[in-house]
Design a protein around this motif. Structure first.
Motif, PDB file in Angstrom:
ATOM      1  N   VAL A  96     -40.133 -15.508  15.411  1.00  0.00           N
ATOM      2  CA  VAL A  96     -40.427 -14.256  14.702  1.00  0.00           C
ATOM      3  C   VAL A  96     -39.621 -14.143  13.415  1.00  0.00           C
ATOM      4  CG1 VAL A  96     -40.607 -11.744  14.985  1.00  0.00           C
ATOM      5  CG2 VAL A  96     -40.881 -13.223  16.954  1.00  0.00           C
ATOM      6  N   ALA A  97     -38.664 -15.023  13.213  1.00  0.00           N
ATOM      7  CA  ALA A  97     -37.813 -14.946  12.021  1.00  0.00           C
ATOM      8  C   ALA A  97     -38.643 -15.090  10.760  1.00  0.00           C
ATOM      9  CB  ALA A  97     -36.747 -16.041  12.076  1.00  0.00           C
ATOM     10  N   PRO A  98     -38.339 -14.324   9.702  1.00  0.00           N
ATOM     11  CA  PRO A  98     -39.060 -14.465   8.440  1.00  0.00           C
ATOM     12  C   PRO A  98     -38.810 -15.826   7.827  1.00  0.00           C
ATOM     13  CG  PRO A  98     -37.131 -13.075   8.135  1.00  0.00           C
ATOM     14  CD  PRO A  98     -37.268 -13.306   9.616  1.00  0.00           C
ATOM     15  N   PRO A  99     -39.736 -16.350   7.017  1.00  0.00           N
ATOM     16  CA  PRO A  99     -39.539 -17.671   6.427  1.00  0.00           C
ATOM     17  C   PRO A  99     -38.370 -17.683   5.457  1.00  0.00           C
ATOM     18  CG  PRO A  99     -41.442 -16.574   5.447  1.00  0.00           C
ATOM     19  CD  PRO A  99     -41.008 -15.736   6.604  1.00  0.00           C
ATOM     20  N   GLY A 100     -37.738 -18.834   5.330  1.00  0.00           N
ATOM     21  CA  GLY A 100     -36.637 -18.974   4.390  1.00  0.00           C
ATOM     22  C   GLY A 100     -37.145 -19.123   2.966  1.00  0.00           C
ATOM     23  N   ALA A 101     -36.214 -19.275   2.046  1.00  0.00           N
ATOM     24  CA  ALA A 101     -36.591 -19.388   0.635  1.00  0.00           C
ATOM     25  C   ALA A 101     -37.292 -20.712   0.343  1.00  0.00           C
ATOM     26  CB  ALA A 101     -35.344 -19.248  -0.234  1.00  0.00           C
ATOM     27  N   GLY A 102     -37.048 -21.718   1.187  1.00  0.00           N
ATOM     28  CA  GLY A 102     -37.655 -23.016   0.947  1.00  0.00           C
ATOM     29  C   GLY A 102     -36.934 -23.767  -0.158  1.00  0.00           C
ATOM     30  N   LEU A 103     -37.450 -24.949  -0.484  1.00  0.00           N
ATOM     31  CA  LEU A 103     -36.822 -25.786  -1.501  1.00  0.00           C
ATOM     32  C   LEU A 103     -37.516 -25.587  -2.840  1.00  0.00           C
ATOM     33  CD1 LEU A 103     -36.339 -29.109   0.507  1.00  0.00           C
ATOM     34  CD2 LEU A 103     -34.737 -27.231   0.199  1.00  0.00           C
ATOM     35  N   ASP A 104     -36.739 -25.287  -3.877  1.00  0.00           N
ATOM     36  CA  ASP A 104     -37.272 -25.162  -5.222  1.00  0.00           C
ATOM     37  C   ASP A 104     -36.231 -25.686  -6.200  1.00  0.00           C
ATOM     38  OD1 ASP A 104     -35.338 -23.148  -5.495  1.00  0.00           O
ATOM     39  OD2 ASP A 104     -36.767 -21.562  -5.008  1.00  0.00           O
ATOM     40  N   ASP A 105     -36.440 -25.448  -7.490  1.00  0.00           N
ATOM     41  CA  ASP A 105     -35.538 -25.982  -8.507  1.00  0.00           C
ATOM     42  C   ASP A 105     -34.127 -25.421  -8.389  1.00  0.00           C
ATOM     43  OD1 ASP A 105     -37.605 -27.471  -9.444  1.00  0.00           O
ATOM     44  OD2 ASP A 105     -38.108 -26.133 -11.103  1.00  0.00           O
ATOM     45  N   ARG A 106     -33.973 -24.301  -7.669  1.00  0.00           N
ATOM     46  CA  ARG A 106     -32.647 -23.692  -7.528  1.00  0.00           C
ATOM     47  C   ARG A 106     -31.914 -24.182  -6.284  1.00  0.00           C
ATOM     48  NH1 ARG A 106     -34.870 -17.715  -7.553  1.00  0.00           N
ATOM     49  NH2 ARG A 106     -36.390 -18.871  -6.296  1.00  0.00           N
ATOM     50  N   SER A 119     -28.178 -47.301  11.672  1.00  0.00           N
ATOM     51  CA  SER A 119     -29.345 -46.542  12.111  1.00  0.00           C
ATOM     52  C   SER A 119     -29.276 -45.102  11.626  1.00  0.00           C
ATOM     53  CB  SER A 119     -29.449 -46.568  13.633  1.00  0.00           C
ATOM     54  OG  SER A 119     -29.623 -47.882  14.108  1.00  0.00           O
ATOM     55  N   GLY A 120     -28.065 -44.518  11.638  1.00  0.00           N
ATOM     56  CA  GLY A 120     -27.917 -43.150  11.153  1.00  0.00           C
ATOM     57  C   GLY A 120     -28.294 -43.020   9.703  1.00  0.00           C
ATOM     58  N   LEU A 121     -27.877 -43.986   8.882  1.00  0.00           N
ATOM     59  CA  LEU A 121     -28.218 -43.970   7.461  1.00  0.00           C
ATOM     60  C   LEU A 121     -29.728 -44.075   7.266  1.00  0.00           C
ATOM     61  CD1 LEU A 121     -27.670 -44.137   4.449  1.00  0.00           C
ATOM     62  CD2 LEU A 121     -27.112 -46.565   4.747  1.00  0.00           C
ATOM     63  N   ALA A 122     -30.367 -45.000   7.971  1.00  0.00           N
ATOM     64  CA  ALA A 122     -31.817 -45.184   7.825  1.00  0.00           C
ATOM     65  C   ALA A 122     -32.573 -43.928   8.250  1.00  0.00           C
ATOM     66  CB  ALA A 122     -32.271 -46.388   8.649  1.00  0.00           C
ATOM     67  N   TRP A 123     -32.147 -43.327   9.367  1.00  0.00           N
ATOM     68  CA  TRP A 123     -32.827 -42.124   9.851  1.00  0.00           C
ATOM     69  C   TRP A 123     -32.731 -41.000   8.824  1.00  0.00           C
ATOM     70  CZ3 TRP A 123     -32.479 -37.008  11.064  1.00  0.00           C
ATOM     71  CH2 TRP A 123     -33.391 -36.488  11.968  1.00  0.00           C
ATOM     72  N   MET A 124     -31.572 -40.829   8.228  1.00  0.00           N
ATOM     73  CA  MET A 124     -31.385 -39.766   7.244  1.00  0.00           C
ATOM     74  C   MET A 124     -32.221 -40.006   5.991  1.00  0.00           C
ATOM     75  SD  MET A 124     -29.590 -37.352   8.390  1.00  0.00           S
ATOM     76  CE  MET A 124     -28.687 -37.067   9.922  1.00  0.00           C
ATOM     77  N   GLU A 125     -32.339 -41.239   5.569  1.00  0.00           N
ATOM     78  CA  GLU A 125     -33.179 -41.541   4.407  1.00  0.00           C
ATOM     79  C   GLU A 125     -34.626 -41.139   4.673  1.00  0.00           C
ATOM     80  OE1 GLU A 125     -32.609 -45.659   3.619  1.00  0.00           O
ATOM     81  OE2 GLU A 125     -30.683 -45.378   2.629  1.00  0.00           O
ATOM     82  N   PHE A 126     -35.110 -41.452   5.863  1.00  0.00           N
ATOM     83  CA  PHE A 126     -36.481 -41.063   6.221  1.00  0.00           C
ATOM     84  C   PHE A 126     -36.622 -39.537   6.277  1.00  0.00           C
ATOM     85  CE2 PHE A 126     -36.837 -45.370   8.402  1.00  0.00           C
ATOM     86  CZ  PHE A 126     -37.723 -45.886   7.454  1.00  0.00           C
ATOM     87  N   LEU A 127     -35.611 -38.868   6.815  1.00  0.00           N
ATOM     88  CA  LEU A 127     -35.653 -37.413   6.942  1.00  0.00           C
ATOM     89  C   LEU A 127     -35.820 -36.744   5.586  1.00  0.00           C
ATOM     90  CD1 LEU A 127     -35.131 -34.853   8.819  1.00  0.00           C
ATOM     91  CD2 LEU A 127     -32.773 -34.993   7.979  1.00  0.00           C
ATOM     92  N   TYR A 128     -34.999 -37.106   4.620  1.00  0.00           N
ATOM     93  CA  TYR A 128     -35.051 -36.457   3.321  1.00  0.00           C
ATOM     94  C   TYR A 128     -36.274 -36.885   2.514  1.00  0.00           C
ATOM     95  CZ  TYR A 128     -30.487 -34.326   3.951  1.00  0.00           C
ATOM     96  OH  TYR A 128     -29.447 -33.549   4.400  1.00  0.00           O
ATOM     97  N   ARG A 129     -36.726 -38.102   2.719  1.00  0.00           N
ATOM     98  CA  ARG A 129     -37.962 -38.520   2.052  1.00  0.00           C
ATOM     99  C   ARG A 129     -39.125 -37.649   2.514  1.00  0.00           C
ATOM    100  NH1 ARG A 129     -39.659 -44.504   3.228  1.00  0.00           N
ATOM    101  NH2 ARG A 129     -37.685 -44.840   2.103  1.00  0.00           N
ATOM    102  N   ALA A 130     -39.194 -37.405   3.817  1.00  0.00           N
ATOM    103  CA  ALA A 130     -40.274 -36.580   4.357  1.00  0.00           C
ATOM    104  C   ALA A 130     -40.222 -35.166   3.793  1.00  0.00           C
ATOM    105  CB  ALA A 130     -40.210 -36.542   5.877  1.00  0.00           C
ATOM    106  N   LEU A 151     -38.427 -33.934   1.008  1.00  0.00           N
ATOM    107  CA  LEU A 151     -38.413 -33.759  -0.441  1.00  0.00           C
ATOM    108  C   LEU A 151     -39.613 -34.384  -1.134  1.00  0.00           C
ATOM    109  CD1 LEU A 151     -34.629 -34.420  -1.167  1.00  0.00           C
ATOM    110  CD2 LEU A 151     -35.798 -32.224  -1.023  1.00  0.00           C
ATOM    111  N   GLN A 152     -40.051 -35.533  -0.673  1.00  0.00           N
ATOM    112  CA  GLN A 152     -41.134 -36.228  -1.355  1.00  0.00           C
ATOM    113  C   GLN A 152     -42.502 -35.947  -0.742  1.00  0.00           C
ATOM    114  OE1 GLN A 152     -40.115 -40.395  -1.622  1.00  0.00           O
ATOM    115  NE2 GLN A 152     -38.322 -40.017  -2.891  1.00  0.00           N
ATOM    116  N   GLU A 153     -42.535 -35.780   0.586  1.00  0.00           N
ATOM    117  CA  GLU A 153     -43.827 -35.557   1.249  1.00  0.00           C
ATOM    118  C   GLU A 153     -44.095 -34.083   1.524  1.00  0.00           C
ATOM    119  OE1 GLU A 153     -45.810 -38.063   1.517  1.00  0.00           O
ATOM    120  OE2 GLU A 153     -44.294 -39.519   0.891  1.00  0.00           O
ATOM    121  N   GLY A 154     -43.087 -33.224   1.361  1.00  0.00           N
ATOM    122  CA  GLY A 154     -43.288 -31.789   1.558  1.00  0.00           C
ATOM    123  C   GLY A 154     -43.542 -31.394   2.998  1.00  0.00           C
ATOM    124  N   MET A 155     -43.013 -32.146   3.943  1.00  0.00           N
ATOM    125  CA  MET A 155     -43.232 -31.845   5.358  1.00  0.00           C
ATOM    126  C   MET A 155     -42.349 -30.684   5.803  1.00  0.00           C
ATOM    127  SD  MET A 155     -43.455 -35.611   7.146  1.00  0.00           S
ATOM    128  CE  MET A 155     -44.602 -36.871   6.550  1.00  0.00           C
TER     129      MET A 155
END
Length: 548
Positions: free
Chosen positions: A262-272, A492-503, A505-509
């Motif tokens: 029920v929580a309201p949506p966050g601000a999300g990712l933008d230029d700020r 493995s931790g490094l690889a997992w994090m790279e995939f996480l942020y790619r999804a 920031l780049q894929e908008g998931m």
């Protein structure tokens, strides 16, 4: 709950009561934390006093008795705890924000169902006491796990008993031991994965398979765990002969409580949006003096193969790959025209993190993590954590537990952590505890990413979830916490994090999609390379909180 089994038509009413009772301690702490967001100087002063008192209690817990007697140390801890509780009560009584949070606590079943996305199912687990003589003494002689399930498009939820809690808790423990197997054994034996699959299948048959028929057609399954189930990554359970639930076509996301929908949506990712990434702290930094405090312990820590150690005996060793990790993630942000701040080496101090964390969009901490308590599991040879630590001193509260005590038993090592015993009463000691995190103002943080060992582990409390960093960051205001359930191997931790942020920031998931994507991609890469697909390497991380 027994009432809902006898009269299923009333299950919605029972679930409503359960929803309103979930996380009462967490909600109390959240309410008091938000009460600080006021222009009232009296409330602000109370908040300042409370933050100082809580920090003092945390430092006292970490520092230990030293030369003082055990009785004297207990008295000091009890006095510090009483002062924290006194200030918390005063703050709650003085703030209108506190009363507003009371209104939020009235959110129930109807509001949760209305907020459930189309095509989604909701599972609410609960660990309940079962009475053999409900009209007699009322003393429970056993307990079990029960699931309340709302299937996609269903007009009413379905209750289901899963089995005795001691049996299921034992299955969870066996699964967790199998999950960390490769890291403890220092080798990639094929039998490791076979052992894991046997343990995982036994657990899946008890907590997931009975619900599967109700989840048909669901695109997303939101899960509210309880008890030891809060330490399970359902997506990492085995499926069939060689697959896992993460590959089963259903998106699984964990919630702290049903009201999270029920929580309201966050601000999300933008230029700020701004990232704060902390990694590769200089644990030996001590102002102008640097050097290993107890060098003979370092190799022993990295090579620990079992048993438990006290925090007093630990020397934290460098994790150079976390510098690469934070640089990579900061690079992702900057390429997407967003600001990023990195803290590494001598700059990755406790004071600097506390100063810079408020106001950021994403906090990423890559360092050693630990939990003090009975849950004592060995760290990985190639990991970024030391596993569980045995208590080396009396608990902060002599007789009864408290939420603040439970928060104070989880910590992250920052710059100077190997000189923590030299810190004065009013000085930072290089170890930031979950209790200290809880008193930061992190209301603008969308993600708190804890790339450390056991950062999602803590004391399981029925009806409250798992206390530790996942609770602390939520209390401080972070919308979602991404954390690990066991020691994390560096590569493995490094690889997992790279995939996480790619999804993200780049894929908008969404958050839930990003976590699933990271696990699936790392699993796929390992499978294609002929490497072990044991979940130790890809399944440690989960997200709890806002799924969007």
């Amino acid at each position: 709950l027994a009432f809902s089994l006898r009269w299923p038509q009333h299950t919605a009413r029972v679930w409503d009561a359960l929803i309103r009772s979930r996380g009462l301690v967490l909600n109390e702490l959240v309410a008091r934390r938000r009460a600080a967001a006021t222009d009232d100087p009296g409330v602000a002063a109370l908040h300042s006093d409370l933050a100082a008192a809580a920090e003092g209690l945390a430092k006292l817990s970490i520092r230990g008795a030293g030369k003082a007697s055990s009785d004297k140390y207990r008295e000091e801890l009890a006095s510090a705890q009483s002062e924290v509780e006194r200030l918390e009560r005063a703050l709650g009584e003085a703030s209108a924000a506190f009363r507003d949070d009371r209104r939020r606590s009235q959110i129930g079943y109807d509001e949760v169902v209305h907020a459930l996305p189309p095509g989604a199912a909701l599972i609410g687990f609960t660990r309940r006491s079962v009475f053999s003589d409900p009209v007699g003494t009322g003393t429970p002689d056993t307990s079990d796990y029960m699931a309340l399930v709302l299937a996609p498009g269903a007009s009413a939820p379905t209750p289901m008993v899963l089995g005795p809690a001691p049996e299921i808790d034992a299955l969870v423990l066996a699964w967790r031991k199998a999950a960390v197997g490769p890291g403890v054994k220092k080798a990639k034996y094929s039998e490791d994965e076979e052992t894991y699959r046997r343990a995982g299948e036994a657990l899946r048959r008890r907590i997931w398979d009975p619900l599967a028929s109700l989840l048909k057609g669901a695109k997303t399954v939101f899960v509210v765990p309880d008890g030891e189930l809060g330490l399970v990554n359902l997506a990492a359970l085995p499926l069939g002969a060689d697959r896992y639930l993460v590959e089963g076509g259903v998106l699984i996301h964990m919630l702290d409580e049903e009201r999270g929908l029920v929580a309201p949506p966050g601000a999300g990712l933008d230029d700020r949006s701004v990232l704060l990434a902390l990694g590769d702290p200089d644990f030996d930094w001590n102002g102008e003096a640097a050097g290993l405090a107890r060098g003979s312990v370092a190799s022993r820590m990295r090579g620990a193969s079992g048993g438990c150690m006290s925090l007093d005996d630990v020397v934290f060793t460098r994790l150079p790959s976390t510098a690469v990790e934070t640089a990579t993630i900061a690079g992702f942000w900057r390429r997407n025209k967003r600001d990023a701040v990195r803290l590494t080496g001598r700059e990755a101090t406790e004071a600097e993190f506390k100063r810079r964390a408020p106001g950021k969009t994403v906090l990423h901490l890559a360092t050693h993590g630990f939990v003090i308590g009975e849950r004592c599991e060995a760290g990985s040879v190639a990991g970024r954590g030391i596993g569980g630590l045995a208590p080396s001193r009396p608990p902060p509260v002599p007789e009864e537990d408290s939420s603040l005590e439970l928060l104070g038993l989880a910590g992250l090592a920052l710059a100077g952590a190997n000189h923590r015993g030299e810190a004065g009463p009013d000085e930072e000691d290089g170890v930031i505890t979950a209790m200290e995190i809880a008193y930061l103002d992190l209301a603008g943080v969308d993600w708190a990413v804890l790339s450390a060992c056991d950062s999602g582990v803590g004391e399981s409390v029925s009806g409250e979830g798992v206390f530790g960093f996942r609770r602390a960051f939520r209390i401080a205001g972070a919308r979602t916490v991404i954390m690990s359930l066991w020691p994390v191997e560096d590569a493995s931790g490094l690889a997992w994090m790279e995939f996480l942020y790619r999804a993200r920031l780049q894929e908008g998931m969404t958050t839930a999609e990003s976590v699933q994507y990271a696990s699936m991609e790392l699993l796929r890469d390992r499978r294609d390379a002929g490497l072990s697909t044991h979940p130790f390497y890809w399944g440690a991380f989960i997200a709890a909180g806002d799924w969007r």
